[in-house]
Write a protein that holds these residues in place. Sequence first.
Motif, mmCIF file in Angstrom:
data_model
loop_
_atom_site.group_PDB
_atom_site.id
_atom_site.type_symbol
_atom_site.label_atom_id
_atom_site.label_comp_id
_atom_site.label_asym_id
_atom_site.label_seq_id
_atom_site.Cartn_x
_atom_site.Cartn_y
_atom_site.Cartn_z
ATOM 1 N N LEU A 178 0.834 -1.210 0.000
ATOM 2 C CA LEU A 178 0.000 0.000 0.000
ATOM 3 C C LEU A 178 0.866 1.256 0.000
ATOM 4 C CD1 LEU A 178 -2.840 -1.168 2.435
ATOM 5 C CD2 LEU A 178 -3.070 -0.710 -0.017
ATOM 6 N N GLU A 179 1.994 1.211 0.720
ATOM 7 C CA GLU A 179 2.888 2.375 0.744
ATOM 8 C C GLU A 179 3.505 2.644 -0.621
ATOM 9 O OE1 GLU A 179 4.251 1.575 5.293
ATOM 10 O OE2 GLU A 179 5.858 1.962 3.841
ATOM 11 N N VAL A 180 3.971 1.577 -1.266
ATOM 12 C CA VAL A 180 4.601 1.758 -2.586
ATOM 13 C C VAL A 180 3.571 2.311 -3.582
ATOM 14 C CG1 VAL A 180 5.672 0.558 -4.547
ATOM 15 C CG2 VAL A 180 6.386 0.009 -2.204
ATOM 16 N N PHE A 181 2.365 1.774 -3.546
ATOM 17 C CA PHE A 181 1.328 2.241 -4.479
ATOM 18 C C PHE A 181 0.954 3.703 -4.183
ATOM 19 C CE2 PHE A 181 -0.621 -2.202 -5.567
ATOM 20 C CZ PHE A 181 0.564 -2.543 -6.201
ATOM 21 N N ALA A 182 0.827 4.017 -2.890
ATOM 22 C CA ALA A 182 0.474 5.403 -2.538
ATOM 23 C C ALA A 182 1.583 6.349 -2.974
ATOM 24 C CB ALA A 182 0.231 5.509 -1.025
ATOM 25 N N GLY A 183 2.834 5.930 -2.771
ATOM 26 C CA GLY A 183 3.972 6.760 -3.161
ATOM 27 C C GLY A 183 4.004 7.015 -4.663
ATOM 28 N N ALA A 184 3.570 6.038 -5.431
ATOM 29 C CA ALA A 184 3.576 6.171 -6.893
ATOM 30 C C ALA A 184 2.272 6.794 -7.401
ATOM 31 C CB ALA A 184 3.791 4.797 -7.534
ATOM 32 N N GLY A 185 1.313 6.960 -6.488
ATOM 33 C CA GLY A 185 0.034 7.543 -6.904
ATOM 34 C C GLY A 185 -0.768 6.639 -7.830
ATOM 35 N N VAL A 186 -0.656 5.308 -7.634
ATOM 36 C CA VAL A 186 -1.414 4.384 -8.496
ATOM 37 C C VAL A 186 -2.419 3.580 -7.678
ATOM 38 C CG1 VAL A 186 0.365 4.081 -10.265
ATOM 39 C CG2 VAL A 186 0.308 2.540 -8.284
ATOM 40 N N ARG A 187 -3.482 3.178 -8.362
ATOM 41 C CA ARG A 187 -4.464 2.273 -7.766
ATOM 42 C C ARG A 187 -4.418 0.943 -8.503
ATOM 43 N NH1 ARG A 187 -9.308 3.810 -8.812
ATOM 44 N NH2 ARG A 187 -8.538 5.099 -10.508
ATOM 45 N N ASN A 245 15.495 -14.094 -5.480
ATOM 46 C CA ASN A 245 15.717 -12.663 -5.705
ATOM 47 C C ASN A 245 14.633 -11.748 -5.124
ATOM 48 O OD1 ASN A 245 17.434 -10.721 -6.686
ATOM 49 N ND2 ASN A 245 16.687 -10.799 -8.797
ATOM 50 N N LEU A 246 14.151 -12.083 -3.927
ATOM 51 C CA LEU A 246 13.049 -11.309 -3.337
ATOM 52 C C LEU A 246 13.432 -9.849 -3.072
ATOM 53 C CD1 LEU A 246 11.666 -13.983 -0.845
ATOM 54 C CD2 LEU A 246 10.384 -12.945 -2.726
ATOM 55 N N LYS A 247 14.705 -9.619 -2.808
ATOM 56 C CA LYS A 247 15.120 -8.240 -2.505
ATOM 57 C C LYS A 247 14.958 -7.306 -3.702
ATOM 58 C CE LYS A 247 17.963 -8.371 1.548
ATOM 59 N NZ LYS A 247 17.571 -9.721 2.035
ATOM 60 N N ALA A 248 14.902 -7.887 -4.881
ATOM 61 C CA ALA A 248 14.781 -7.058 -6.091
ATOM 62 C C ALA A 248 13.365 -6.527 -6.292
ATOM 63 C CB ALA A 248 15.194 -7.871 -7.319
ATOM 64 N N THR A 249 12.384 -7.156 -5.633
ATOM 65 C CA THR A 249 10.991 -6.832 -5.966
ATOM 66 C C THR A 249 10.675 -5.348 -5.808
ATOM 67 O OG1 THR A 249 10.370 -8.976 -5.016
ATOM 68 C CG2 THR A 249 8.585 -7.491 -5.623
ATOM 69 N N GLU A 250 10.961 -4.809 -4.627
ATOM 70 C CA GLU A 250 10.497 -3.445 -4.370
ATOM 71 C C GLU A 250 11.148 -2.396 -5.280
ATOM 72 O OE1 GLU A 250 9.887 -2.287 -0.282
ATOM 73 O OE2 GLU A 250 10.087 -0.184 -0.844
ATOM 74 N N PRO A 251 12.495 -2.384 -5.402
ATOM 75 C CA PRO A 251 13.061 -1.379 -6.327
ATOM 76 C C PRO A 251 12.581 -1.555 -7.759
ATOM 77 C CG PRO A 251 14.783 -2.849 -5.438
ATOM 78 C CD PRO A 251 13.539 -3.113 -4.659
ATOM 79 N N ARG A 252 12.409 -2.781 -8.193
ATOM 80 C CA ARG A 252 11.922 -2.999 -9.564
ATOM 81 C C ARG A 252 10.485 -2.537 -9.718
ATOM 82 N NH1 ARG A 252 14.330 -8.818 -11.622
ATOM 83 N NH2 ARG A 252 16.520 -8.195 -11.473
ATOM 84 N N LEU A 253 9.678 -2.808 -8.690
ATOM 85 C CA LEU A 253 8.279 -2.379 -8.756
ATOM 86 C C LEU A 253 8.201 -0.855 -8.870
ATOM 87 C CD1 LEU A 253 5.220 -2.872 -8.569
ATOM 88 C CD2 LEU A 253 5.464 -2.879 -6.067
ATOM 89 N N ARG A 254 9.033 -0.175 -8.091
ATOM 90 C CA ARG A 254 9.029 1.294 -8.164
ATOM 91 C C ARG A 254 9.385 1.771 -9.570
ATOM 92 N NH1 ARG A 254 8.751 3.674 -3.127
ATOM 93 N NH2 ARG A 254 9.209 2.302 -1.373
ATOM 94 N N ARG A 255 10.350 1.104 -10.193
ATOM 95 C CA ARG A 255 10.718 1.480 -11.564
ATOM 96 C C ARG A 255 9.574 1.218 -12.530
ATOM 97 N NH1 ARG A 255 16.466 -0.645 -13.591
ATOM 98 N NH2 ARG A 255 15.858 0.667 -15.341
ATOM 99 N N LEU A 256 8.980 0.058 -12.396
ATOM 100 C CA LEU A 256 7.874 -0.298 -13.305
ATOM 101 C C LEU A 256 6.750 0.731 -13.220
ATOM 102 C CD1 LEU A 256 6.916 -2.864 -15.123
ATOM 103 C CD2 LEU A 256 5.418 -3.315 -13.174
ATOM 104 N N LEU A 257 6.452 1.171 -11.990
ATOM 105 C CA LEU A 257 5.361 2.134 -11.794
ATOM 106 C C LEU A 257 5.728 3.514 -12.344
ATOM 107 C CD1 LEU A 257 4.131 1.102 -8.223
ATOM 108 C CD2 LEU A 257 3.219 0.388 -10.438
#
Length: 277
Positions: A44-53, A250-262
């Motif tokens: 929820l934090e990552v989505f809110a930070g990116a302004g996406v639903r 490679n679980l550590k990659a998820t969050e930074p990659r998700l931020r890039r994708l968004l």
Amino acid sequence: MLQADGVVNALTIDFEDWYQGLEIPLDRWSGFEDRLERGARRTLEVFAGAGVRATFFVLGAAAERHPQLVREIVAAGHEVGTHGWSHTLIYNQEPGVFRAELERSIKLLQDLTGAPILGHRAPFFSITKRSLWALDFLRELGIRYDSSIYPVYNYRYGIEDAPRWPHTLAGEGPPLQEFPITTWKVMGRNLPIAGGAYFRIYPYALTRMGFRAVNAAGHPATFYLHPWELDPEHPRIPLPRRIATTHYANLKATEPRLRRLLRDFRFAPMKEVLGIA
Ligand SMILES: [Zn+2]
């Protein structure tokens, strides 16, 4: 910049705890550490930070244990769909059991969200040629779109020759749309590029190339993750090798990659991408 900039993709979360999608039966789940809140908050934090639903396909058993998380998801403006109840492979279930679990999940989620549940994603994408009967139950219980069919071959799921883009399914009764899990056609093969383990194992550039190719052809893609993929410290337990490989890679990659994708692509909840009111 590419012409693909205008296409809006469907952002989705298969909402379940780390031990719920490991082919461990529901009657053994109480033995595992409950971590859903951590992954959920992070998501929820990552989505809110990116302004996406997004659309959260919520497992009934997870909602029963964490009703407040479902309310938080709704309060943040996200869509709630159903992921069934017990995370069982549909083609191994009795149709009557599948129907009863689906109905129970929809009822609980409607009570928690105060809104009709319109979308469904099967556990393990397990609508295959052996379980197409499940689609009739979706229609009957008011589901307007499904996003479960993966046009690939996998030991656990897939209809290799299924259509790759959103379409209305044939059949009697109210219309039901299918948003297939996104693939990128490379050298005649459908490469899975829609998220989960593939997102963690492939280099990020490959996911981005696939999404760009799909959007450049004018199609929306769908992307999926699980909350536990944003909780890389969740417990390690012994698992059959092919499950452990994809679950923990490679679980550590998820969050930074998700931020890039968004940042790199546009996203919305699936019902909005499909134009369902
Ligand atoms: Zn799942």
